[in-house]
Design a protein around this motif. Structure first.
Motif, PDB file in Angstrom:
ATOM      1  N   GLU A   5      35.492 119.631   8.194  1.00 58.56           N
ATOM      2  CA  GLU A   5      34.144 119.712   8.769  1.00 58.56           C
ATOM      3  C   GLU A   5      34.023 118.795   9.984  1.00 58.56           C
ATOM      4  OE1 GLU A   5      31.234 118.959   5.761  1.00 58.56           O
ATOM      5  OE2 GLU A   5      31.810 120.735   4.596  1.00 58.56           O
ATOM      6  N   GLN A   6      34.645 117.610   9.923  1.00 63.66           N
ATOM      7  CA  GLN A   6      34.616 116.701  11.060  1.00 63.66           C
ATOM      8  C   GLN A   6      35.359 117.303  12.248  1.00 63.66           C
ATOM      9  OE1 GLN A   6      36.267 113.046   9.621  1.00 63.66           O
ATOM     10  NE2 GLN A   6      34.291 112.252   8.912  1.00 63.66           N
ATOM     11  N   LYS A  10      33.738 118.414  15.837  1.00 68.02           N
ATOM     12  CA  LYS A  10      34.249 117.943  17.132  1.00 68.02           C
ATOM     13  C   LYS A  10      34.544 119.122  18.045  1.00 68.02           C
ATOM     14  CE  LYS A  10      37.833 115.044  19.221  1.00 68.02           C
ATOM     15  NZ  LYS A  10      37.266 115.264  20.484  1.00 68.02           N
ATOM     16  N   ILE A  11      35.111 120.177  17.508  1.00 67.56           N
ATOM     17  CA  ILE A  11      35.415 121.372  18.306  1.00 67.56           C
ATOM     18  C   ILE A  11      34.127 121.986  18.855  1.00 67.56           C
ATOM     19  CG2 ILE A  11      36.303 123.735  18.203  1.00 67.56           C
ATOM     20  CD1 ILE A  11      38.413 122.680  16.212  1.00 67.56           C
ATOM     21  N   VAL A  12      33.120 122.102  17.983  1.00 66.29           N
ATOM     22  CA  VAL A  12      31.832 122.668  18.405  1.00 66.29           C
ATOM     23  C   VAL A  12      31.213 121.788  19.485  1.00 66.29           C
ATOM     24  CG1 VAL A  12      29.463 123.154  17.661  1.00 66.29           C
ATOM     25  CG2 VAL A  12      31.379 123.909  16.257  1.00 66.29           C
ATOM     26  N   HIS A  13      31.257 120.476  19.295  1.00 70.75           N
ATOM     27  CA  HIS A  13      30.698 119.545  20.278  1.00 70.75           C
ATOM     28  C   HIS A  13      31.418 119.681  21.622  1.00 70.75           C
ATOM     29  CE1 HIS A  13      28.831 116.004  21.954  1.00 70.75           C
ATOM     30  NE2 HIS A  13      30.037 115.492  22.208  1.00 70.75           N
ATOM     31  N   ASP A  14      32.750 119.766  21.586  1.00 75.19           N
ATOM     32  CA  ASP A  14      33.530 119.907  22.827  1.00 75.19           C
ATOM     33  C   ASP A  14      33.189 121.211  23.547  1.00 75.19           C
ATOM     34  OD1 ASP A  14      34.763 117.486  22.352  1.00 75.19           O
ATOM     35  OD2 ASP A  14      36.631 118.379  21.575  1.00 75.19           O
ATOM     36  N   GLU A 113      32.763 133.052  19.167  1.00 77.51           N
ATOM     37  CA  GLU A 113      33.854 133.420  18.256  1.00 77.51           C
ATOM     38  C   GLU A 113      33.954 132.429  17.106  1.00 77.51           C
ATOM     39  OE1 GLU A 113      36.816 135.526  16.515  1.00 77.51           O
ATOM     40  OE2 GLU A 113      35.596 136.148  18.229  1.00 77.51           O
ATOM     41  N   LEU A 114      33.805 131.143  17.401  1.00 84.65           N
ATOM     42  CA  LEU A 114      33.850 130.122  16.364  1.00 84.65           C
ATOM     43  C   LEU A 114      32.701 130.304  15.372  1.00 84.65           C
ATOM     44  CD1 LEU A 114      35.239 127.559  15.333  1.00 84.65           C
ATOM     45  CD2 LEU A 114      33.723 126.255  16.822  1.00 84.65           C
ATOM     46  N   ILE A 115      31.512 130.566  15.898  1.00 84.31           N
ATOM     47  CA  ILE A 115      30.344 130.781  15.031  1.00 84.31           C
ATOM     48  C   ILE A 115      30.551 132.020  14.169  1.00 84.31           C
ATOM     49  CG2 ILE A 115      27.893 131.393  15.034  1.00 84.31           C
ATOM     50  CD1 ILE A 115      27.632 129.533  17.504  1.00 84.31           C
ATOM     51  N   ARG A 116      31.085 133.077  14.760  1.00 83.85           N
ATOM     52  CA  ARG A 116      31.348 134.312  14.011  1.00 83.85           C
ATOM     53  C   ARG A 116      32.349 134.064  12.888  1.00 83.85           C
ATOM     54  NH1 ARG A 116      33.362 137.347  17.947  1.00 83.85           N
ATOM     55  NH2 ARG A 116      31.293 137.571  18.817  1.00 83.85           N
ATOM     56  N   GLN A 117      33.403 133.296  13.168  1.00 90.90           N
ATOM     57  CA  GLN A 117      34.403 132.993  12.150  1.00 90.90           C
ATOM     58  C   GLN A 117      33.802 132.143  11.023  1.00 90.90           C
ATOM     59  OE1 GLN A 117      37.718 131.200  14.136  1.00 90.90           O
ATOM     60  NE2 GLN A 117      38.428 133.146  15.028  1.00 90.90           N
ATOM     61  N   LEU A 118      32.928 131.204  11.408  1.00 89.66           N
ATOM     62  CA  LEU A 118      32.283 130.379  10.400  1.00 89.66           C
ATOM     63  C   LEU A 118      31.377 131.207   9.490  1.00 89.66           C
ATOM     64  CD1 LEU A 118      31.352 127.182  12.430  1.00 89.66           C
ATOM     65  CD2 LEU A 118      33.050 127.390  10.614  1.00 89.66           C
TER      66      LEU A 118
END
Length: 123
Positions: A5-6, A10-14, A113-118
């Motif tokens: 999760e951390q 960090k990926i989402v923040h970047d 894409e990250l949100i969709r995967q989540l």
């Protein structure tokens, strides 16, 4: 799971900061383009107006708060050079704009894409 999760946070923040920077740069470059286009149009208009004058007409160039007498051909030559310089700057700024728009689109796509995967992982 906490480490995951951390790392994910960090990926989402970047990605979000990359998107914000690209958006800010696109707006900045567009403002610069508008300023250069305005300056180019003004130079072209001034050159056109000076073209209607007799070659022997006394012309003056603004230098700070004073005016300096310049021969008409020199003044029109300076305006022509300024127009050419503005065209070169506009080409460079357009390339910059395209670069930042591409970065912005890429960051948006990665974030979506990250949100969709989540979302798929939670189901």
């Amino acid at each position: 799971m906490a480490l995951n999760e951390q790392a994910l946070g960090k990926i989402v923040h970047d990605l979000q900061s990359k998107l914000q920077e690209a958006t800010r740069m696109v707006a900045s470059v567009q403002a610069q383009i508008q300023a250069r286009e305005r300056e180019k149009r003004l130079s072209e208009l001034t050159k056109t107006e000076l073209g209607a004058l007799q070659p022997s007409t006394s012309t003056y160039k603004s230098v700070g708060k004073m005016f300096v007498q310049e021969p008409l051909p020199v003044l029109t030559g300076e305006l022509s050079t300024r127009v050419k310089d503005m065209e070169k700057e506009l080409e460079a700024l357009d390339k910059k704009r395209i670069y930042w728009e591409r970065n912005k689109t890429e960051a948006q796509g990665n974030l979506q894409e990250l949100i969709r995967q989540l979302q798929q992982g939670q189901k």
